[in-house]
Design a protein around this motif. Structure first.
Motif, PDB file in Angstrom:
ATOM      1  N   GLU A 210       0.818  -1.205   0.000  1.00  0.00           N
ATOM      2  CA  GLU A 210       0.000   0.000   0.000  1.00  0.00           C
ATOM      3  C   GLU A 210       0.860   1.266   0.000  1.00  0.00           C
ATOM      4  O   GLU A 210       0.455   2.298  -0.544  1.00  0.00           O
ATOM      5  N   ALA A 211       2.034   1.188   0.604  1.00  0.00           N
ATOM      6  CA  ALA A 211       2.897   2.358   0.749  1.00  0.00           C
ATOM      7  C   ALA A 211       3.826   2.592  -0.444  1.00  0.00           C
ATOM      8  O   ALA A 211       4.282   3.709  -0.655  1.00  0.00           O
ATOM      9  N   ARG A 212       4.098   1.552  -1.195  1.00  0.00           N
ATOM     10  CA  ARG A 212       5.073   1.683  -2.286  1.00  0.00           C
ATOM     11  C   ARG A 212       4.449   1.256  -3.604  1.00  0.00           C
ATOM     12  O   ARG A 212       3.641   0.340  -3.645  1.00  0.00           O
ATOM     13  N   ASN A 213       4.899   1.890  -4.677  1.00  0.00           N
ATOM     14  CA  ASN A 213       4.392   1.515  -5.999  1.00  0.00           C
ATOM     15  C   ASN A 213       5.472   0.892  -6.871  1.00  0.00           C
ATOM     16  O   ASN A 213       5.260   0.706  -8.069  1.00  0.00           O
ATOM     17  N   ASP A 214       6.610   0.561  -6.291  1.00  0.00           N
ATOM     18  CA  ASP A 214       7.710  -0.010  -7.069  1.00  0.00           C
ATOM     19  C   ASP A 214       7.926  -1.501  -6.810  1.00  0.00           C
ATOM     20  O   ASP A 214       8.880  -2.091  -7.315  1.00  0.00           O
ATOM     21  N   ILE A 215       7.043  -2.141  -6.055  1.00  0.00           N
ATOM     22  CA  ILE A 215       7.189  -3.575  -5.777  1.00  0.00           C
ATOM     23  C   ILE A 215       6.669  -4.349  -6.980  1.00  0.00           C
ATOM     24  O   ILE A 215       5.513  -4.236  -7.346  1.00  0.00           O
ATOM     25  N   HIS A 216       7.550  -5.116  -7.594  1.00  0.00           N
ATOM     26  CA  HIS A 216       7.125  -5.869  -8.773  1.00  0.00           C
ATOM     27  C   HIS A 216       7.077  -7.375  -8.541  1.00  0.00           C
ATOM     28  O   HIS A 216       6.523  -8.117  -9.345  1.00  0.00           O
ATOM     29  N   THR A 217       7.636  -7.846  -7.405  1.00  0.00           N
ATOM     30  CA  THR A 217       7.605  -9.279  -7.116  1.00  0.00           C
ATOM     31  C   THR A 217       7.378  -9.504  -5.632  1.00  0.00           C
ATOM     32  O   THR A 217       7.988  -8.840  -4.794  1.00  0.00           O
ATOM     33  N   LEU A 218       6.502 -10.449  -5.330  1.00  0.00           N
ATOM     34  CA  LEU A 218       6.264 -10.926  -3.975  1.00  0.00           C
ATOM     35  C   LEU A 218       6.831 -12.334  -3.884  1.00  0.00           C
ATOM     36  O   LEU A 218       6.488 -13.197  -4.696  1.00  0.00           O
ATOM     37  N   PHE A 219       7.700 -12.568  -2.897  1.00  0.00           N
ATOM     38  CA  PHE A 219       8.216 -13.905  -2.605  1.00  0.00           C
ATOM     39  C   PHE A 219       7.760 -14.233  -1.197  1.00  0.00           C
ATOM     40  O   PHE A 219       8.188 -13.598  -0.236  1.00  0.00           O
ATOM     41  N   THR A 220       6.853 -15.192  -1.054  1.00  0.00           N
ATOM     42  CA  THR A 220       6.278 -15.470   0.257  1.00  0.00           C
ATOM     43  C   THR A 220       6.288 -16.946   0.614  1.00  0.00           C
ATOM     44  O   THR A 220       6.042 -17.808  -0.234  1.00  0.00           O
ATOM     45  N   ASP A 221       6.585 -17.190   1.862  1.00  0.00           N
ATOM     46  CA  ASP A 221       6.404 -18.519   2.431  1.00  0.00           C
ATOM     47  C   ASP A 221       4.895 -18.711   2.626  1.00  0.00           C
ATOM     48  O   ASP A 221       4.160 -17.748   2.817  1.00  0.00           O
ATOM     49  N   LEU A 222       4.448 -19.940   2.555  1.00  0.00           N
ATOM     50  CA  LEU A 222       3.017 -20.198   2.764  1.00  0.00           C
ATOM     51  C   LEU A 222       2.656 -20.216   4.239  1.00  0.00           C
ATOM     52  O   LEU A 222       1.498 -20.035   4.596  1.00  0.00           O
TER      53      LEU A 222
ATOM     54  N   GLU B 135      -5.362  -9.999  -6.508  1.00  0.00           N
ATOM     55  CA  GLU B 135      -6.595  -9.241  -6.686  1.00  0.00           C
ATOM     56  C   GLU B 135      -6.358  -7.730  -6.653  1.00  0.00           C
ATOM     57  O   GLU B 135      -6.878  -7.004  -7.495  1.00  0.00           O
ATOM     58  N   ARG B 136      -5.573  -7.263  -5.699  1.00  0.00           N
ATOM     59  CA  ARG B 136      -5.389  -5.812  -5.524  1.00  0.00           C
ATOM     60  C   ARG B 136      -4.265  -5.237  -6.370  1.00  0.00           C
ATOM     61  O   ARG B 136      -4.317  -4.055  -6.722  1.00  0.00           O
ATOM     62  N   TRP B 137      -3.242  -6.039  -6.654  1.00  0.00           N
ATOM     63  CA  TRP B 137      -2.089  -5.576  -7.426  1.00  0.00           C
ATOM     64  C   TRP B 137      -1.784  -6.601  -8.516  1.00  0.00           C
ATOM     65  O   TRP B 137      -0.772  -7.308  -8.459  1.00  0.00           O
ATOM     66  N   PRO B 138      -2.634  -6.713  -9.522  1.00  0.00           N
ATOM     67  CA  PRO B 138      -2.512  -7.763 -10.537  1.00  0.00           C
ATOM     68  C   PRO B 138      -1.154  -7.852 -11.238  1.00  0.00           C
ATOM     69  O   PRO B 138      -0.716  -8.954 -11.559  1.00  0.00           O
ATOM     70  N   PRO B 139      -0.453  -6.748 -11.472  1.00  0.00           N
ATOM     71  CA  PRO B 139       0.829  -6.875 -12.180  1.00  0.00           C
ATOM     72  C   PRO B 139       1.959  -7.485 -11.350  1.00  0.00           C
ATOM     73  O   PRO B 139       2.980  -7.889 -11.903  1.00  0.00           O
ATOM     74  N   VAL B 140       1.796  -7.545 -10.018  1.00  0.00           N
ATOM     75  CA  VAL B 140       2.878  -8.048  -9.172  1.00  0.00           C
ATOM     76  C   VAL B 140       3.104  -9.531  -9.446  1.00  0.00           C
ATOM     77  O   VAL B 140       2.166 -10.337  -9.450  1.00  0.00           O
ATOM     78  N   ASN B 141       4.364  -9.884  -9.677  1.00  0.00           N
ATOM     79  CA  ASN B 141       4.745 -11.289  -9.844  1.00  0.00           C
ATOM     80  C   ASN B 141       4.712 -11.953  -8.477  1.00  0.00           C
ATOM     81  O   ASN B 141       5.102 -11.335  -7.477  1.00  0.00           O
ATOM     82  N   ILE B 142       4.268 -13.198  -8.438  1.00  0.00           N
ATOM     83  CA  ILE B 142       4.138 -13.906  -7.166  1.00  0.00           C
ATOM     84  C   ILE B 142       4.914 -15.220  -7.235  1.00  0.00           C
ATOM     85  O   ILE B 142       4.729 -16.014  -8.156  1.00  0.00           O
ATOM     86  N   ILE B 143       5.770 -15.403  -6.213  1.00  0.00           N
ATOM     87  CA  ILE B 143       6.499 -16.660  -6.049  1.00  0.00           C
ATOM     88  C   ILE B 143       6.205 -17.136  -4.633  1.00  0.00           C
ATOM     89  O   ILE B 143       6.393 -16.389  -3.672  1.00  0.00           O
ATOM     90  N   VAL B 144       5.732 -18.366  -4.500  1.00  0.00           N
ATOM     91  CA  VAL B 144       5.433 -18.922  -3.182  1.00  0.00           C
ATOM     92  C   VAL B 144       6.352 -20.100  -2.906  1.00  0.00           C
ATOM     93  O   VAL B 144       6.810 -20.777  -3.824  1.00  0.00           O
ATOM     94  N   THR B 145       6.606 -20.315  -1.614  1.00  0.00           N
ATOM     95  CA  THR B 145       7.475 -21.400  -1.205  1.00  0.00           C
ATOM     96  C   THR B 145       6.954 -22.022   0.085  1.00  0.00           C
ATOM     97  O   THR B 145       6.257 -21.363   0.856  1.00  0.00           O
ATOM     98  N   THR B 146       7.273 -23.265   0.282  1.00  0.00           N
ATOM     99  CA  THR B 146       6.998 -23.955   1.539  1.00  0.00           C
ATOM    100  C   THR B 146       7.783 -25.254   1.555  1.00  0.00           C
ATOM    101  O   THR B 146       8.155 -25.772   0.508  1.00  0.00           O
ATOM    102  N   GLY B 147       8.015 -25.734   2.740  1.00  0.00           N
ATOM    103  CA  GLY B 147       8.644 -27.035   2.900  1.00  0.00           C
ATOM    104  C   GLY B 147       7.632 -28.095   3.287  1.00  0.00           C
ATOM    105  O   GLY B 147       7.985 -29.218   3.614  1.00  0.00           O
ATOM    106  N   ASN B 148       6.360 -27.743   3.227  1.00  0.00           N
ATOM    107  CA  ASN B 148       5.285 -28.639   3.664  1.00  0.00           C
ATOM    108  C   ASN B 148       4.460 -29.156   2.503  1.00  0.00           C
ATOM    109  O   ASN B 148       3.231 -29.086   2.533  1.00  0.00           O
ATOM    110  N   GLY B 149       5.100 -29.637   1.468  1.00  0.00           N
ATOM    111  CA  GLY B 149       4.374 -30.178   0.325  1.00  0.00           C
ATOM    112  C   GLY B 149       4.049 -29.118  -0.694  1.00  0.00           C
ATOM    113  O   GLY B 149       4.401 -27.951  -0.557  1.00  0.00           O
TER     114      GLY B 149
END
Length: 114
Positions: free
Chosen positions: A41-53, A69-83
């Motif tokens: 919400e505070a920044r407009n330069d974030i182009h990728t989200l890397f998140t643990d599940l 939904e809110r920032w459709p252009p943002v690239n999303i990478i998810v990770t987890t060690g639980n399957g």
């Protein structure tokens, strides 16, 4: 270009942050999903989200869905060690990297342009 990392394990967050900074990315690292939303919400330069599940305050898949939904252009990478998450649970165009991962795997998945 900024990459937002959502990881509540400090050493994992530091490791991937350093790897991305070495490649020239501006990195914002947070431990909670709520802080990730605040950063977006505070920044407009974030182009990728890397998140643990498995992050505090919100499930990583819910975070990824909210970002899509809110920032459709943002690239999303998810990770987890639980399957692996089911394909239907993943937001459109999101990538998955299983833990344990090598930092270079993540770096290669971050688009060089927004």
């Amino acid at each position: 270009m900024a990459v937002l990392i959502v990881e509540d394990e400090p050493w994992l967050s530091l490791d991937i942050s350093e790897a991305l900074e070495d490649e020239g990315y501006d990195v914002i690292a947070v431990a909670h999903a709520d802080n990730a939303i605040e950063a977006l919400e505070a920044r407009n330069d974030i182009h990728t989200l890397f998140t643990d599940l498995d992050v505090r305050s919100m499930d990583g898949l819910k975070l990824a869905a909210a970002v899509r939904e809110r920032w459709p252009p943002v690239n999303i990478i998810v990770t987890t060690g639980n399957g692996y998450p089911h394909r239907d649970e993943m937001p459109a165009r999101a990538l998955f990297i299983a833990k344990p991962y090598r930092s270079v795997e993540v770096v290669l998945c971050v688009p060089s342009t927004p």
